[in-house]
Design a protein around this motif. Structure first.
Motif, PDB file in Angstrom:
ATOM      1  N   ALA A 267      -9.062 -42.459  18.502  1.00 33.64           N
ATOM      2  CA  ALA A 267      -8.405 -41.265  17.964  1.00 33.64           C
ATOM      3  C   ALA A 267      -8.631 -40.056  18.856  1.00 33.64           C
ATOM      4  N   ALA A 268      -9.662 -40.119  19.665  1.00 33.09           N
ATOM      5  CA  ALA A 268      -9.985 -38.981  20.532  1.00 33.09           C
ATOM      6  C   ALA A 268      -9.224 -39.015  21.851  1.00 33.09           C
ATOM      7  N   ASP A 269      -8.530 -40.115  22.145  1.00 28.71           N
ATOM      8  CA  ASP A 269      -7.812 -40.228  23.415  1.00 28.71           C
ATOM      9  C   ASP A 269      -6.608 -39.294  23.457  1.00 28.71           C
ATOM     10  N   SER A 270      -6.336 -38.797  24.639  1.00 30.73           N
ATOM     11  CA  SER A 270      -5.140 -37.975  24.826  1.00 30.73           C
ATOM     12  C   SER A 270      -3.915 -38.856  25.010  1.00 30.73           C
ATOM     13  N   ALA A 271      -2.731 -38.267  24.883  1.00 28.24           N
ATOM     14  CA  ALA A 271      -1.494 -39.023  25.085  1.00 28.24           C
ATOM     15  C   ALA A 271      -1.451 -39.609  26.491  1.00 28.24           C
ATOM     16  N   ALA A 272      -1.882 -38.830  27.462  1.00 28.66           N
ATOM     17  CA  ALA A 272      -1.883 -39.307  28.838  1.00 28.66           C
ATOM     18  C   ALA A 272      -2.852 -40.469  29.007  1.00 28.66           C
ATOM     19  N   GLY A 273      -3.993 -40.397  28.349  1.00 29.68           N
ATOM     20  CA  GLY A 273      -4.970 -41.470  28.443  1.00 29.68           C
ATOM     21  C   GLY A 273      -4.467 -42.740  27.792  1.00 29.68           C
ATOM     22  N   ILE A 274      -3.786 -42.614  26.641  1.00 25.04           N
ATOM     23  CA  ILE A 274      -3.232 -43.783  25.959  1.00 25.04           C
ATOM     24  C   ILE A 274      -2.134 -44.427  26.800  1.00 25.04           C
ATOM     25  N   ALA A 275      -1.282 -43.585  27.398  1.00 22.42           N
ATOM     26  CA  ALA A 275      -0.204 -44.113  28.242  1.00 22.42           C
ATOM     27  C   ALA A 275      -0.782 -44.877  29.432  1.00 22.42           C
ATOM     28  N   ALA A 276      -1.822 -44.331  30.024  1.00 22.07           N
ATOM     29  CA  ALA A 276      -2.458 -45.005  31.161  1.00 22.07           C
ATOM     30  C   ALA A 276      -3.090 -46.328  30.728  1.00 22.07           C
ATOM     31  N   ALA A 277      -3.690 -46.358  29.528  1.00 21.61           N
ATOM     32  CA  ALA A 277      -4.302 -47.589  29.024  1.00 21.61           C
ATOM     33  C   ALA A 277      -3.246 -48.658  28.775  1.00 21.61           C
ATOM     34  N   ILE A 278      -2.074 -48.250  28.251  1.00 22.42           N
ATOM     35  CA  ILE A 278      -0.982 -49.197  27.998  1.00 22.42           C
ATOM     36  C   ILE A 278      -0.458 -49.765  29.314  1.00 22.42           C
ATOM     37  N   ASP A 279      -0.259 -48.890  30.304  1.00 21.50           N
ATOM     38  CA  ASP A 279       0.214 -49.353  31.611  1.00 21.50           C
ATOM     39  C   ASP A 279      -0.747 -50.361  32.223  1.00 21.50           C
ATOM     40  N   ALA A 280      -2.028 -50.073  32.113  1.00 23.41           N
ATOM     41  CA  ALA A 280      -3.036 -50.972  32.675  1.00 23.41           C
ATOM     42  C   ALA A 280      -3.055 -52.302  31.931  1.00 23.41           C
ATOM     43  N   ALA A 281      -2.895 -52.236  30.602  1.00 22.81           N
ATOM     44  CA  ALA A 281      -2.881 -53.461  29.806  1.00 22.81           C
ATOM     45  C   ALA A 281      -1.678 -54.332  30.179  1.00 22.81           C
ATOM     46  N   GLU A 282      -0.519 -53.717  30.389  1.00 25.58           N
ATOM     47  CA  GLU A 282       0.665 -54.470  30.790  1.00 25.58           C
ATOM     48  C   GLU A 282       0.449 -55.152  32.138  1.00 25.58           C
ATOM     49  N   GLN A 283      -0.182 -54.463  33.060  1.00 27.67           N
ATOM     50  CA  GLN A 283      -0.462 -55.054  34.371  1.00 27.67           C
ATOM     51  C   GLN A 283      -1.399 -56.259  34.240  1.00 27.67           C
ATOM     52  N   ARG A 284      -2.400 -56.126  33.368  1.00 28.62           N
ATOM     53  CA  ARG A 284      -3.341 -57.234  33.179  1.00 28.62           C
ATOM     54  C   ARG A 284      -2.637 -58.448  32.564  1.00 28.62           C
ATOM     55  N   ILE A 285      -1.730 -58.198  31.616  1.00 29.40           N
ATOM     56  CA  ILE A 285      -1.007 -59.307  30.974  1.00 29.40           C
ATOM     57  C   ILE A 285      -0.150 -60.029  31.994  1.00 29.40           C
ATOM     58  N   ARG A 286       0.594 -59.278  32.801  1.00 26.03           N
ATOM     59  CA  ARG A 286       1.482 -59.907  33.788  1.00 26.03           C
ATOM     60  C   ARG A 286       0.697 -60.668  34.845  1.00 26.03           C
ATOM     61  N   ALA A 287      -0.487 -60.177  35.162  1.00 28.80           N
ATOM     62  CA  ALA A 287      -1.321 -60.888  36.122  1.00 28.80           C
ATOM     63  C   ALA A 287      -1.851 -62.195  35.522  1.00 28.80           C
ATOM     64  N   ALA A 288      -2.171 -62.164  34.225  1.00 29.11           N
ATOM     65  CA  ALA A 288      -2.721 -63.350  33.570  1.00 29.11           C
ATOM     66  C   ALA A 288      -1.634 -64.357  33.215  1.00 29.11           C
ATOM     67  N   VAL A 289      -0.452 -63.864  32.788  1.00 33.16           N
ATOM     68  CA  VAL A 289       0.660 -64.729  32.372  1.00 33.16           C
ATOM     69  C   VAL A 289       1.929 -64.203  33.043  1.00 33.16           C
ATOM     70  N   PRO A 290       2.245 -64.679  34.236  1.00 32.98           N
ATOM     71  CA  PRO A 290       3.375 -64.131  34.997  1.00 32.98           C
ATOM     72  C   PRO A 290       4.720 -64.219  34.285  1.00 32.98           C
ATOM     73  N   ILE A 291       4.902 -65.163  33.353  1.00 37.17           N
ATOM     74  CA  ILE A 291       6.199 -65.270  32.674  1.00 37.17           C
ATOM     75  C   ILE A 291       6.366 -64.212  31.582  1.00 37.17           C
ATOM     76  N   ALA A 292       5.325 -63.409  31.323  1.00 40.52           N
ATOM     77  CA  ALA A 292       5.434 -62.310  30.350  1.00 40.52           C
ATOM     78  C   ALA A 292       6.247 -61.188  30.988  1.00 40.52           C
ATOM     79  N   LYS A 293       7.560 -61.302  30.903  1.00 41.71           N
ATOM     80  CA  LYS A 293       8.460 -60.369  31.581  1.00 41.71           C
ATOM     81  C   LYS A 293       8.683 -59.085  30.792  1.00 41.71           C
TER      82      LYS A 293
END
Length: 314
Positions: A267-293
């Motif tokens: 709850a203490a995260d800023s919008a910019a911090g949450i957006a950065a966390a989402i972007d990083a999570a998407e990168q990790r998913i695509r690296a782990a499961v390349p067919i996750a388009k």
């Protein structure tokens, strides 16, 4: 298609089936054997089915459009389902009808051409065996430690399971035809030929039903495999993402996975911090499961009331 293996197996099956269909039809013209006619129509239907699979693979490669924003990957499933319909109607029902006709008007095989169906059937078994061997070899590259039943039931790419079932049905059908023709030649009773034709029809109907059931599941939209779901779960949790509230996956095609998840953030995260966390999570998913388009992640504050079972995969 997922690999050249699928296409290689389809092309091998097509080459074998079109050659066999011609040989069987010539044998039918010479002998008037209903088993040979049923088998020639069966091989002709299989040849058309292989063309349908190749066409489905080609059309599935089209780019997404405004009318179909998630692309055309499921065309492969649609064409595989059409294959089951063709196998059921053109192959199975035709053979059953031909068997019915032969039972009511049994006749033997012309002794002058008695050797023709036997030579054609034995040669067809050899050709189908090479096609089946190719399908098995290419399937072994993707099925891993799964049994053949598990591979057919869980495969997300339909081509290899379809070719495997078609080729195995063709080999068994040839044995039925050889039985019916041989017994007709020995006894002079055409009802044995009709019996072989009926067995071929029942076999094709059974295989078509299995194909339809499995392909229908893919058309409805299957989740990712258990291994891919576990990999996505492990990749999602990381900096800025404390846990998964719920996760859903669905195959848009054999090599295209849709991932949707609600993730817990602070709850203490800023919008910019949450957006950065989402972007990083998407990168990790695509690296782990390349067919996750396609990935949609929704941030939220975790509470027990919002939690839902995580996608268990299939």
């Amino acid at each position: 298609m997922s690999s050249s293996g699928g296409s290689k197996a389809i092309v091998a099956a097509f080459a074998a089936n079109i050659s066999i269909a011609i040989l069987k039809f010539v044998a039918f013209l010479l002998t008037a054997s209903s088993s040979m006619l049923a088998e020639s129509i069966h091989s002709l239907a299989d040849s058309g089915n292989q063309l349908l699979l190749l066409l489905g693979g080609k059309r599935a490669q089209r780019q997404a459009s405004p009318e179909h924003p998630f692309g055309y990957g499921r065309e492969r499933y649609i064409y595989a389902f059409i294959v089951s319909i063709v196998l059921f109607s053109v192959g199975g029902l035709f053979a059953l009808f031909e068997a019915y006709e032969k039972f009511h008007d049994p006749h033997g095989i012309d002794a002058n051409w008695a050797w023709v169906p036997l030579v054609v059937l034995v040669g067809s078994i050899i050709l189908e065996g090479f096609s089946f061997r190719t399908a098995v070899k290419e399937s072994n590259g993707t099925r891993g430690g799964k049994s053949w039943v598990q591979f057919i039931r869980t495969a997300k790419a339909p081509e290899l399971p379809v070719v495997l079932l078609e080729d195995s049905a063709a080999l068994v059908g040839l044995v039925f035809a050889l039985f019916g023709v041989s017994m007709t030649l020995v006894t002079g009773d055409g009802r044995w030929d009709a019996a072989g034709t009926a067995l071929i029809g029942l076999l094709l109907v059974a295989v078509a039903v299995v194909l339809a059931i499995e392909t229908k599941s893919l058309l409805l939209g299957e989740s990712a495999t258990v291994a891919d779901v576990r990999a996505i779960e492990a990749a999602l949790v990381g900096p800025g993402v404390s846990r998964i509230i719920h996760l859903k996956t669905m195959h848009l095609g054999p090599e295209e996975l849709l991932v949707g998840a609600k993730i817990a953030v602070s709850a203490a995260d800023s919008a910019a911090g949450i957006a950065a966390a989402i972007d990083a999570a998407e990168q990790r998913i695509r690296a782990a499961v390349p067919i996750a388009k396609i990935i949609y992640l929704e941030p939220d504050i975790y509470s027990a009331a919002k939690a839902a079972p995580v996608d268990s995969g299939s």
